[in-house]
Design a protein around this motif. Structure first.
Motif, short mmCIF file in Angstrom:
data_model
loop_
_atom_site.label_atom_id
_atom_site.label_comp_id
_atom_site.label_asym_id
_atom_site.label_seq_id
_atom_site.Cartn_x
_atom_site.Cartn_y
_atom_site.Cartn_z
N THR A 91 -13.36 2.11 0.50
CA THR A 91 -12.34 2.81 1.28
C THR A 91 -10.99 2.14 1.09
O THR A 91 -10.88 0.90 1.14
CB THR A 91 -12.72 2.82 2.78
OG1 THR A 91 -13.97 3.49 2.94
CG2 THR A 91 -11.66 3.53 3.60
N TYR A 92 -9.96 2.97 0.90
CA TYR A 92 -8.59 2.49 0.69
C TYR A 92 -7.64 3.26 1.60
O TYR A 92 -7.96 4.38 2.03
CB TYR A 92 -8.17 2.69 -0.76
CG TYR A 92 -8.97 1.90 -1.78
CD1 TYR A 92 -8.53 0.65 -2.22
CD2 TYR A 92 -10.16 2.41 -2.29
CE1 TYR A 92 -9.27 -0.07 -3.16
CE2 TYR A 92 -10.90 1.69 -3.22
CZ TYR A 92 -10.45 0.45 -3.65
OH TYR A 92 -11.17 -0.26 -4.57
N PRO A 93 -6.45 2.73 1.84
CA PRO A 93 -5.50 3.46 2.69
C PRO A 93 -4.94 4.72 2.03
O PRO A 93 -4.72 5.72 2.70
CB PRO A 93 -4.38 2.43 2.93
CG PRO A 93 -4.99 1.10 2.64
CD PRO A 93 -6.01 1.35 1.56
N ASN A 94 -4.71 4.68 0.71
CA ASN A 94 -4.07 5.82 0.05
C ASN A 94 -4.21 5.70 -1.46
O ASN A 94 -4.79 4.72 -1.98
CB ASN A 94 -2.59 5.92 0.44
CG ASN A 94 -1.85 4.60 0.23
OD1 ASN A 94 -2.02 3.94 -0.79
ND2 ASN A 94 -1.05 4.21 1.21
N LYS A 127 -1.94 5.14 -3.80
CA LYS A 127 -1.22 4.02 -4.42
C LYS A 127 -2.04 2.75 -4.40
O LYS A 127 -2.09 2.00 -5.40
CB LYS A 127 0.12 3.80 -3.72
CG LYS A 127 1.20 4.79 -4.10
CD LYS A 127 2.55 4.37 -3.56
CE LYS A 127 3.64 5.32 -4.05
NZ LYS A 127 5.00 4.90 -3.60
N THR A 128 -2.69 2.48 -3.29
CA THR A 128 -3.50 1.24 -3.22
C THR A 128 -4.70 1.32 -4.16
O THR A 128 -5.12 0.30 -4.71
CB THR A 128 -3.97 0.98 -1.79
OG1 THR A 128 -4.75 2.08 -1.31
CG2 THR A 128 -2.79 0.76 -0.86
N ARG A 162 -11.46 12.50 1.47
CA ARG A 162 -10.94 12.33 2.83
C ARG A 162 -11.89 13.01 3.82
O ARG A 162 -11.67 14.16 4.21
CB ARG A 162 -9.54 12.94 2.93
CG ARG A 162 -8.49 12.21 2.09
CD ARG A 162 -7.14 12.91 2.12
NE ARG A 162 -6.12 12.09 1.46
CZ ARG A 162 -5.90 12.06 0.14
NH1 ARG A 162 -6.67 12.79 -0.67
NH2 ARG A 162 -4.95 11.30 -0.37
N VAL A 186 -10.30 7.61 0.95
CA VAL A 186 -8.98 7.19 1.41
C VAL A 186 -8.78 7.73 2.82
O VAL A 186 -9.37 8.74 3.21
CB VAL A 186 -7.85 7.67 0.48
CG1 VAL A 186 -7.90 6.93 -0.85
CG2 VAL A 186 -7.93 9.18 0.25
N THR A 187 -7.93 7.06 3.58
CA THR A 187 -7.79 7.38 5.00
C THR A 187 -6.47 8.07 5.33
O THR A 187 -6.23 8.40 6.49
CB THR A 187 -7.92 6.11 5.84
OG1 THR A 187 -6.94 5.15 5.43
CG2 THR A 187 -9.31 5.50 5.69
N ASP A 188 -5.60 8.29 4.34
CA ASP A 188 -4.33 8.95 4.64
C ASP A 188 -4.51 10.47 4.70
O ASP A 188 -5.62 10.99 4.49
CB ASP A 188 -3.27 8.57 3.62
CG ASP A 188 -3.59 9.06 2.21
OD1 ASP A 188 -4.79 9.36 1.94
OD2 ASP A 188 -2.68 9.14 1.38
N GLU A 189 -3.44 11.18 4.96
CA GLU A 189 -3.50 12.63 5.08
C GLU A 189 -3.49 13.30 3.70
O GLU A 189 -2.95 12.73 2.74
CB GLU A 189 -2.32 13.15 5.91
CG GLU A 189 -2.44 12.84 7.39
CD GLU A 189 -3.66 13.48 8.01
OE1 GLU A 189 -3.92 14.67 7.76
OE2 GLU A 189 -4.39 12.79 8.76
N ASP A 198 -3.39 19.70 10.03
CA ASP A 198 -2.92 18.41 10.52
C ASP A 198 -1.93 18.52 11.67
O ASP A 198 -1.39 17.51 12.13
CB ASP A 198 -2.31 17.59 9.38
CG ASP A 198 -1.04 18.22 8.82
OD1 ASP A 198 -0.67 19.33 9.26
OD2 ASP A 198 -0.42 17.60 7.92
#
Length: 401
Positions: free
Chosen positions: A3-6, A8-9, A24, A376-379, A386
């Motif tokens: 799992t990553y934030p987005n 880019k990471t 997601r 990933v955990t972003d939108e 949303d």
């Protein structure tokens, strides 16, 4: 699964040479809850949109208990993943062995059809293998042909009986089932609720001529997602107009209303990181394409949202086309895809809204097709769910602010 934030990471951590699918689960869960809470009937997930077991489990946990399966492979997959799910075999043309296995082994009772030949096939395949007696618990759905003129992708030519044939087929089917429905499909990505008005009007005509008891109306799929240059009306408008016309149909007082969203439930679930392997003018050679998750971008000119993942790009956006990794000239996506003008080989791009008919379409042609999968955990890059689109009603006209 990592799992990553987005995106880019992910690109920074992995520096991948192969595409990476970004899932997601929270986005799919939110879409499912929207449908199960707001659609005035039963929601079936159209598994063909994305048969990933992880996604199917997310939808189940969010309240989706019925699944539209189109092949015996999908029947087996969903039954193995969700032992208690209700499976509905909604492909109008099936093999006798597939029907028999679905009914006798996997407990499937609901089958669609659009011809007398298919009806006879279903009845025979579901007979008791020892006594030869016909099944008494079949739930049959007669599919009628409706227009796809309001949809981005047509589904009007392959399946469905004509309006002139439907009344007799309904009458015959009624004699062989415990429960009878009518189903249709307005096409994929219907951009106006009126697509369903026209289809329900045809349904009304077929039922009136047949003069049989109808226990269910299945309005199929066609519920849209959001893409560049394709921003649909609020889904609540679709639900309201469907319910209004459903209530006016000549059907049983306790008849059920069903829908089969695929794209609308799955689109926001996935995006993908691709790598630029070469730049030639305004053409970017990337490592996924027409034989991978970008099938629709190549074959039906579908425009997906894109975003460059490098922090050092400074130029204004330009319109680019993509070439995929295979040796085939048809591995080409015209776009246009707006990206910074100084993008170059070695840079990474996120392509959004690939949860429906994206990851599910990947092949191994020419030796390409491998892709790592992460969470990933972003939108999502775009979303109907949303909360960013506010529904405003004024003088019976609904608009978005």
């Amino acid at each position: 699964m990592l799992t990553y934030p987005n995106a880019k990471t992910v690109a920074r951590a992995l520096s991948p040479d192969e595409p990476v699918i970004l899932n997601r689960p929270h986005a799919a869960r939110r879409a499912a809850q929207f449908f199960t809470q707001k659609f005035p009937g039963k929601v079936l997930y159209a598994v063909k949109a994305n048969p990933a077991p992880d996604l199917i489990e997310v939808l189940w946990d969010a309240g989706v208990t019925h699944y539209d399966v189109a092949s015996i492979a999908e029947v087996r997959l969903v039954r193995q993943t969700l032992p208690d799910a209700d499976l509905c075999f909604m492909h109008p043309i099936k093999t006798p062995r597939a029907i028999s296995e679905a009914y006798h082994k996997h407990g499937v009772l609901t089958f669609s059809l659009d011809s007398v030949e298919e009806l006879e096939k279903i009845v025979d395949a579901c007979r008791d293998p020892e006594t030869g007696e016909a099944a008494e618990d079949l739930r049959l759905c007669v599919r009628i042909r409706v227009s796809s003129e309001y949809s981005e992708l047509s589904l009007a030519s392959k399946f469905g009986c004509d309006l002139i044939e439907a009344p007799e087929l309904l009458q015959i089917a009624r004699q062989h089932c415990d429960w009878l429905g009518v189903c249709f499909h307005v096409g994929s990505q219907a951009m106006t609720p009126f697509a369903f008005v026209q289809a329900l009007d045809r349904t009304r005509a077929a039922i009136a001529q047949a003069s049989v008891v109808i226990d269910m109306i299945d309005v199929g799929g066609g519920f849209p997602s959001i893409y560049p240059d394709m921003e649909p009306p609020p889904l609540e408008d679709y639900f309201a107009i469907i319910h209004q016309h459903f209530e006016a149909l000549p059907i049983a007082y306790n008849a059920e209303l069903w829908c089969e969203p695929g794209r609308a439930l799955a689109a926001e679930y996935s995006s993908m990181i691709v790598k630029v392997e070469r730049r030639r003018g305004t053409e970017l050679y990337i490592n996924d394409g027409a034989y991978g998750a970008l099938y629709d971008a190549a074959h039906v000119s579908w425009r997906f949202p894109v975003e460059a993942l490098e922090d050092d790009l400074r130029d204004a956006d330009e319109d680019f086309a993509f070439y995929g990794p295979t040796c085939d000239d048809a591995d080409y996506m015209a776009g246009p895809f707006a990206l910074p003008g100084d993008i170059q080989a070695g840079d990474y791009i996120e392509v959004g809204m690939l949860g429906a008919y994206g990851a599910a379409m990947k092949t191994g042609f020419n030796g390409f097709g491998d892709a790592e999968v992460v969470v990933v955990t972003d939108e999502p890059m775009m979303s109907l769910f949303d909360g960013s689109r506010q529904r405003v009603a004024s003088d019976n006209v609904v608009s978005l602010r």
